[in-house]
Design a protein around this motif. Structure first.
Motif, mmCIF file in Angstrom:
data_model
loop_
_atom_site.group_PDB
_atom_site.id
_atom_site.type_symbol
_atom_site.label_atom_id
_atom_site.label_comp_id
_atom_site.label_asym_id
_atom_site.label_seq_id
_atom_site.Cartn_x
_atom_site.Cartn_y
_atom_site.Cartn_z
ATOM 1 N N TYR A 1 -18.934 11.813 -36.623
ATOM 2 C CA TYR A 1 -18.234 12.146 -37.731
ATOM 3 C C TYR A 1 -19.171 11.500 -38.841
ATOM 4 N N LYS A 2 -19.223 12.286 -40.085
ATOM 5 C CA LYS A 2 -20.098 11.756 -41.341
ATOM 6 C C LYS A 2 -19.104 11.204 -42.256
ATOM 7 N N VAL A 3 -19.403 10.122 -42.655
ATOM 8 C CA VAL A 3 -18.766 9.433 -43.625
ATOM 9 C C VAL A 3 -19.395 8.967 -44.938
ATOM 10 N N THR A 4 -19.031 9.062 -45.948
ATOM 11 C CA THR A 4 -19.872 8.736 -47.081
ATOM 12 C C THR A 4 -19.738 7.455 -47.825
ATOM 13 N N GLY A 5 -20.445 6.708 -48.249
ATOM 14 C CA GLY A 5 -20.230 5.357 -49.206
ATOM 15 C C GLY A 5 -20.437 4.286 -48.065
ATOM 16 N N MET A 6 -20.721 4.234 -47.007
ATOM 17 C CA MET A 6 -21.239 3.170 -46.313
ATOM 18 C C MET A 6 -22.690 2.494 -46.632
ATOM 19 N N SER A 7 -22.813 1.370 -46.853
ATOM 20 C CA SER A 7 -24.035 0.718 -47.430
ATOM 21 C C SER A 7 -24.647 -0.350 -46.936
ATOM 22 N N CYS A 8 -23.612 -0.979 -45.768
ATOM 23 C CA CYS A 8 -23.963 -2.318 -45.132
ATOM 24 C C CYS A 8 -23.203 -2.523 -43.905
ATOM 25 N N GLY A 9 -23.266 -3.667 -43.176
ATOM 26 C CA GLY A 9 -22.757 -3.883 -42.017
ATOM 27 C C GLY A 9 -21.084 -4.077 -42.098
ATOM 28 N N HIS A 10 -20.940 -4.571 -43.368
ATOM 29 C CA HIS A 10 -19.372 -4.932 -43.626
ATOM 30 C C HIS A 10 -18.785 -3.408 -43.949
ATOM 31 N N GLU B 1 -19.686 -0.719 -42.329
ATOM 32 C CA GLU B 1 -19.623 -0.383 -40.775
ATOM 33 C C GLU B 1 -18.396 -0.926 -40.297
ATOM 34 N N GLY B 2 -18.220 -2.055 -40.269
ATOM 35 C CA GLY B 2 -17.030 -3.063 -39.722
ATOM 36 C C GLY B 2 -15.554 -2.514 -40.080
ATOM 37 N N SER B 3 -15.655 -2.214 -41.297
ATOM 38 C CA SER B 3 -14.336 -1.771 -41.887
ATOM 39 C C SER B 3 -13.888 -0.316 -41.521
ATOM 40 N N VAL B 4 -14.902 0.565 -41.405
ATOM 41 C CA VAL B 4 -14.553 1.922 -40.648
ATOM 42 C C VAL B 4 -14.287 1.733 -39.277
ATOM 43 N N SER B 5 -15.304 0.929 -38.555
ATOM 44 C CA SER B 5 -15.031 0.946 -37.078
ATOM 45 C C SER B 5 -13.678 0.354 -36.868
ATOM 46 N N GLY B 6 -13.105 -0.758 -37.486
ATOM 47 C CA GLY B 6 -11.965 -1.507 -37.405
ATOM 48 C C GLY B 6 -10.796 -0.643 -37.427
ATOM 49 N N GLU B 7 -10.902 0.376 -38.497
ATOM 50 C CA GLU B 7 -9.643 1.420 -38.873
ATOM 51 C C GLU B 7 -9.746 2.454 -37.831
ATOM 52 N N ILE B 8 -10.908 3.105 -37.509
ATOM 53 C CA ILE B 8 -10.775 3.970 -36.511
ATOM 54 C C ILE B 8 -10.283 3.509 -35.140
ATOM 55 N N SER B 9 -10.873 2.408 -34.714
ATOM 56 C CA SER B 9 -10.487 1.757 -33.588
ATOM 57 C C SER B 9 -8.962 1.487 -33.309
ATOM 58 N N GLN B 10 -8.208 1.755 -34.294
ATOM 59 C CA GLN B 10 -6.820 1.378 -34.239
ATOM 60 C C GLN B 10 -6.001 2.600 -33.683
ATOM 61 N N LEU B 11 -6.736 3.754 -33.718
ATOM 62 C CA LEU B 11 -6.160 4.993 -33.553
ATOM 63 C C LEU B 11 -5.913 4.983 -31.768
ATOM 64 N N VAL C 1 -8.608 5.548 -28.772
ATOM 65 C CA VAL C 1 -10.317 5.067 -29.054
ATOM 66 C C VAL C 1 -10.366 4.305 -28.140
ATOM 67 N N SER C 2 -11.780 4.386 -27.554
ATOM 68 C CA SER C 2 -12.290 3.219 -26.413
ATOM 69 C C SER C 2 -13.344 2.597 -27.341
ATOM 70 N N SER C 3 -14.281 3.295 -28.131
ATOM 71 C CA SER C 3 -15.505 2.466 -28.899
ATOM 72 C C SER C 3 -15.529 3.431 -29.949
ATOM 73 N N VAL C 4 -16.223 2.752 -31.066
ATOM 74 C CA VAL C 4 -16.536 3.078 -32.194
ATOM 75 C C VAL C 4 -17.822 2.582 -32.513
ATOM 76 N N LYS C 5 -18.795 3.295 -33.098
ATOM 77 C CA LYS C 5 -20.020 2.783 -33.624
ATOM 78 C C LYS C 5 -20.367 3.479 -34.970
ATOM 79 N N ALA C 6 -20.287 2.691 -36.095
ATOM 80 C CA ALA C 6 -20.518 3.306 -37.552
ATOM 81 C C ALA C 6 -21.982 2.759 -37.855
ATOM 82 N N VAL C 7 -22.916 3.739 -38.305
ATOM 83 C CA VAL C 7 -24.265 3.281 -38.902
ATOM 84 C C VAL C 7 -24.224 3.887 -40.214
#
Length: 79
Positions: free
Chosen positions: A15-24, A26-36, A39-45
């Protein structure tokens, strides 16, 4: 749209996500998606805006959008 199977029973979607600028971010997006469910893994860059999700079955795009919104970012669509 990028969605392919890696191993039997798993689907990888980018997926493409706009607005991410740092590791925090990435962690916020990964954390929310991983709760779906399924879902077995999430990697946000943040540098590319890409979020790679591995799940047991294809995810509902609106569920992913809601999770990204909850993290404070915007889902631009599939990469």
């Amino acid at each position: 749209m990028t969605a392919h199977t890696d191993t039997p029973g798993s689907v990888t979607t980018v997926y493409k996500v706009t607005g991410m600028s740092c590791g925090h971010c990435e962690g916020s997006v990964s954390g929310e998606i991983s709760q779906l469910p399924g879902v077995s893994s999430v990697k946000a860059v943040a540098s590319t805006g890409e979020v790679t999700v591995v799940s047991a079955a294809p995810l509902d795009d609106e569920a992913v959008r809601a999770a990204v919104d909850e993290a404070g970012f915007e889902l631009a669509g599939r990469a």
